[in-house]
Write an enzyme that holds these catalytic residues in place. Structure first.
Site, PDB file in Angstrom:
ATOM      1  N   LYS A 189       0.771  -1.268   0.180  1.00  0.00           N
ATOM      2  CA  LYS A 189      -0.019  -0.105  -0.098  1.00  0.00           C
ATOM      3  C   LYS A 189       1.086   1.285   0.022  1.00  0.00           C
ATOM      4  O   LYS A 189       1.872   1.271   0.743  1.00  0.00           O
ATOM      5  CB  LYS A 189      -0.969  -0.001   1.101  1.00  0.00           C
ATOM      6  CG  LYS A 189      -2.102  -0.986   1.188  1.00  0.00           C
ATOM      7  CD  LYS A 189      -3.227  -0.739   2.152  1.00  0.00           C
ATOM      8  CE  LYS A 189      -4.309  -1.632   2.180  1.00  0.00           C
ATOM      9  NZ  LYS A 189      -4.253  -2.908   1.962  1.00  0.00           N
TER      10      LYS A 189
ATOM     11  N   ASP B  62      -1.345  -2.004  -4.382  1.00  0.00           N
ATOM     12  CA  ASP B  62      -2.771  -2.061  -3.600  1.00  0.00           C
ATOM     13  C   ASP B  62      -3.442  -0.866  -4.086  1.00  0.00           C
ATOM     14  O   ASP B  62      -2.883   0.276  -3.922  1.00  0.00           O
ATOM     15  CB  ASP B  62      -2.677  -2.509  -2.369  1.00  0.00           C
ATOM     16  CG  ASP B  62      -4.205  -3.493  -2.066  1.00  0.00           C
ATOM     17  OD1 ASP B  62      -5.263  -3.190  -2.973  1.00  0.00           O
ATOM     18  OD2 ASP B  62      -4.344  -3.883  -1.008  1.00  0.00           O
TER      19      ASP B  62
ATOM     20  N   ARG C 258      -5.674  -6.204 -11.101  1.00  0.00           N
ATOM     21  CA  ARG C 258      -6.333  -6.872 -10.182  1.00  0.00           C
ATOM     22  C   ARG C 258      -7.828  -6.230 -10.126  1.00  0.00           C
ATOM     23  O   ARG C 258      -7.746  -5.123  -9.455  1.00  0.00           O
ATOM     24  CB  ARG C 258      -5.760  -7.140  -8.782  1.00  0.00           C
ATOM     25  CG  ARG C 258      -6.696  -7.986  -7.698  1.00  0.00           C
ATOM     26  CD  ARG C 258      -6.018  -8.045  -6.440  1.00  0.00           C
ATOM     27  NE  ARG C 258      -6.599  -8.797  -5.427  1.00  0.00           N
ATOM     28  CZ  ARG C 258      -7.359  -8.510  -4.293  1.00  0.00           C
ATOM     29  NH1 ARG C 258      -6.952  -7.387  -3.936  1.00  0.00           N
ATOM     30  NH2 ARG C 258      -7.987  -9.231  -3.629  1.00  0.00           N
TER      31      ARG C 258
ATOM     32  N   LYS D 241     -14.174  -5.515  -6.392  1.00  0.00           N
ATOM     33  CA  LYS D 241     -15.418  -4.523  -6.337  1.00  0.00           C
ATOM     34  C   LYS D 241     -15.177  -3.238  -5.682  1.00  0.00           C
ATOM     35  O   LYS D 241     -15.682  -2.379  -5.744  1.00  0.00           O
ATOM     36  CB  LYS D 241     -16.720  -5.489  -5.407  1.00  0.00           C
ATOM     37  CG  LYS D 241     -17.153  -6.484  -6.288  1.00  0.00           C
ATOM     38  CD  LYS D 241     -18.272  -7.050  -5.572  1.00  0.00           C
ATOM     39  CE  LYS D 241     -18.960  -8.354  -6.267  1.00  0.00           C
ATOM     40  NZ  LYS D 241     -20.051  -8.836  -5.789  1.00  0.00           N
ATOM     41  N   GLY D 242     -14.350  -3.264  -4.317  1.00  0.00           N
ATOM     42  CA  GLY D 242     -14.096  -2.143  -3.673  1.00  0.00           C
ATOM     43  C   GLY D 242     -14.607  -2.430  -2.132  1.00  0.00           C
ATOM     44  O   GLY D 242     -15.815  -2.755  -2.149  1.00  0.00           O
ATOM     45  N   ALA D 243     -13.691  -2.176  -1.344  1.00  0.00           N
ATOM     46  CA  ALA D 243     -13.904  -2.130   0.257  1.00  0.00           C
ATOM     47  C   ALA D 243     -14.059  -1.108   0.911  1.00  0.00           C
ATOM     48  O   ALA D 243     -14.692  -1.008   2.058  1.00  0.00           O
ATOM     49  CB  ALA D 243     -12.886  -3.101   0.754  1.00  0.00           C
TER      50      ALA D 243
ATOM     51  N   LYS E  26     -25.428  -2.289  -5.195  1.00  0.00           N
ATOM     52  CA  LYS E  26     -24.666  -3.629  -5.212  1.00  0.00           C
ATOM     53  C   LYS E  26     -24.943  -4.129  -6.554  1.00  0.00           C
ATOM     54  O   LYS E  26     -24.156  -4.639  -7.237  1.00  0.00           O
ATOM     55  CB  LYS E  26     -25.265  -4.650  -4.270  1.00  0.00           C
ATOM     56  CG  LYS E  26     -24.325  -5.845  -4.431  1.00  0.00           C
ATOM     57  CD  LYS E  26     -25.111  -7.041  -3.454  1.00  0.00           C
ATOM     58  CE  LYS E  26     -24.117  -8.080  -3.533  1.00  0.00           C
ATOM     59  NZ  LYS E  26     -24.287  -8.866  -4.626  1.00  0.00           N
TER      60      LYS E  26
END
Length: 295
Positions: free
Chosen positions: A82, A116, A167, A170-172, A184
């Protein structure tokens, strides 16, 4: 709460399910175990938002050790970093230098670094840094794109056109309707469109190998049907999942001949990692609890 979580039996059980352990040796042991099941690994040393250069350098040193251990041990693994862990929040130039040194080490060792993705505030800078490093070390660095952002369709084309590995997740992070799809169903539909574009592009002779990062069985089944009818080779992509989540599905896909990579996080910063993810998106808690009791 942190002390209780780190010392109690329940806390240790929770962390042991989703976190490989505290030390590099724990992560490498978990990597070897997963490799024996025919599954690849990406190692992630937990930690975000450092505030000094010495902290950034200390974070980077762990990744240099990991890359050396992967090379020496012949492990089927790479690493995920990161930018905020490397000083991005207070010195973007430092972060790029530090990550560049990690990518150079990976390039020398024949390995790979995934930069990331964090919240949307980091998106453009993350992509730009990845592009610059990929120009210097082609094939040794890639990044992550998040399907819930409106901009991601353009970013997919941007990176595929340069041969940069993606990569797709969806995304957190919690994002507002100004930058992200609010439902969603919209996120899922965008994810499906983008994954099909990515795996199709990969078979057009462009040499872009992509990761499909999802635990959503309906989406996985849709991709499996798509690659069969479109004659996309299994070597064009891999499925990517999190350590401790849908282990049954990971094993089944690997047994069926598909590439599978598990992201293995480790380190003493596991508690802040969990708390940030849950604070950003309370739905993450339900997701973890649903997977806690699965095999």
């Amino acid at each position: 709460m942190r002390a209780f979580s780190e010392r109690s039996a329940l806390g240790r059980r929770l962390s042991g399910r989703f976190i490989a352990g505290m030390a590099i040796s724990d992560a490498l042991a978990a990597c070897q175990h997963v490799n024996r099941e025919g599954i690849a690994v990406s190692l992630d040393s937990l930690g975000e938002s450092v505030t000094t250069e010495s902290e950034a350098r200390a974070s980077a040193a762990i990744y240099h050790q990991l890359l050396d251990a992967i090379h020496e041990g012949g492990l089927n693994a790479n690493v995920s970093v990161k930018l905020s862990q490397m000083g991005m929040d207070f010195d973007p130039a430092l972060a790029e230098r530090v990550v560049g040194e990690i990518v150079e080490r990976a390039d020398t060792a024949g390995s790979f670094v995934r930069i990331d993705m964090e919240s949307s505030a980091y998106t453009e800078a993350t992509i730009a840094i990845t592009e610059r490093l990929a120009a210097r070390y082609p094939g040794s660095v890639g990044t992550v794109l998040q399907a819930y952002l409106y901009r991601t369709a353009e970013d997919v084309e941007r990176l595929l056109g340069q041969g940069i590995r993606i990569r797709l997740c969806k995304g957190a992070y919690k994002e507002g309707p100004a930058v992200a799809f609010p439902t969603k169903a919209e996120v899922d539909a965008n994810y499906v469109r983008l994954m099909k574009r990515m795996v199709t592009y990969s078979r057009e002779g462009k040499g872009v190998f992509c990761g499909i990062a999802t635990h959503d069985e309906a989406i996985i089944e849709e991709l499996l049907a798509f690659v069969r009818t479109s004659k996309v080779p299994q070597s064009a992509f891999e499925f990517q999942m999190l350590y401790g989540i849908r282990r049954d599905l990971q094993r089944q896909l690997a047994e069926d001949g598909f590439g599978v990579r598990v992201y293995i996080p480790f380190g003493p910063e596991w508690y802040p990692y969990f708390m940030r993810r849950l604070a950003e998106r309370p739905a993450n808690l339900l997701f973890l609890l649903q997977n806690f009791f699965r095999t």
